[in-house]
Design an enzyme around this catalytic site. Sequence first.
Site, PDB file in Angstrom:
ATOM      1  N   ARG A 227       0.408  -1.557   0.233  1.00 28.84           N
ATOM      2  CA  ARG A 227       0.006   0.111   0.418  1.00 28.84           C
ATOM      3  C   ARG A 227       1.284   1.006  -0.096  1.00 28.84           C
ATOM      4  NH1 ARG A 227      -3.184  -2.864  -1.737  1.00 28.84           N
ATOM      5  NH2 ARG A 227      -5.808  -3.245  -0.727  1.00 28.84           N
ATOM      6  N   HIS A 275      -0.107   0.313 -10.433  1.00 25.65           N
ATOM      7  CA  HIS A 275      -1.065  -1.216  -8.774  1.00 25.65           C
ATOM      8  C   HIS A 275      -1.508  -1.643  -9.727  1.00 25.65           C
ATOM      9  CE1 HIS A 275      -3.474  -0.335  -5.227  1.00 25.65           C
ATOM     10  NE2 HIS A 275      -3.183  -2.004  -5.684  1.00 25.65           N
TER      11      HIS A 275
END
Length: 312
Positions: A227, A275
Amino acid sequence: MDIIFYHPTFDTPYWINALTAALPGARVREWKRGDNEHADYALVWHPPVEMLQGRDLKAVFALGAGVDSILSKLKAHPEMLPEHIPLFRLEDTGMGQQMQEYAVSQVLHWFRRFDDYQALKQKSHWEPLADYQREDFTIGILGAGVLGSKVAEALAPWGFPLRCWSRSRKTYPGVQSFAGADELPAFLKGTRVLINLLPNTAETVGIINKGLLNQLADESYLMNLARGVHVIEEDLIDALNTGKLKGAMLDVYSSEPLPVESPLWAHPRVAMTPHIAAVTRPAEAVAYIARTIEHLEQGKAATRQVNRQLGY
């Protein structure tokens, strides 16, 4: 059995058809605002509070490996998902193999100094460089859960010294294990490649900061596959500019999409992907969800239930 489905970007018709085929007799529908009809199970990603609030569900499935978006909403709206309703997440469902591919390819890219050769190419400069030695290229994996263990497994045949760190001790063949805050400095010392696969919890936000980066080996590398909030990006850039870090491979960011004004875009020592390190593979996810629902309906134990206190 009634199942409601909500994901803002997935191919909803595919998922509904696949779940219906995997669970004969189940009635699967897309949840839309205003739908307060009965449901036994909810499959969600970043769900609106009203989707879950007030429902007597048997279980909720997060359609990804992380559940931070749900848990953060629960802090403000605890009635959204009472404690007695189990919450499950997708720990692998094809994501493990994707993480393996990503991590191994990037480690080898750095180990063979392809980043340095690319920089030389930009200068039209021909120069064979000294090889790195495997014994000096220690790889440390932050986070030793399912995905961390998969990455360690894929790296093992390449002969690099491997180590992992996690909140509680995990042991894997050929991997040196560290656990808890007291052992974090020993884990960092001598680590040349740091791969972050930690869960997103209150304890891990901002963990990759100046203090941590300064404990790594000189001219080390960072790969963030977890993250963006784990990394203090200003500290990362400082470490790159001073040479403490030789390079960074980032798949996640503090703000996504990454703002155009971010200095990460133009930094010569930063490689980036949007991502995509590991995405949910629908067929494998549907199989896991269907299997878990069948176990729950039969009163059997089910795996991958989230511990809300730990955050994963």
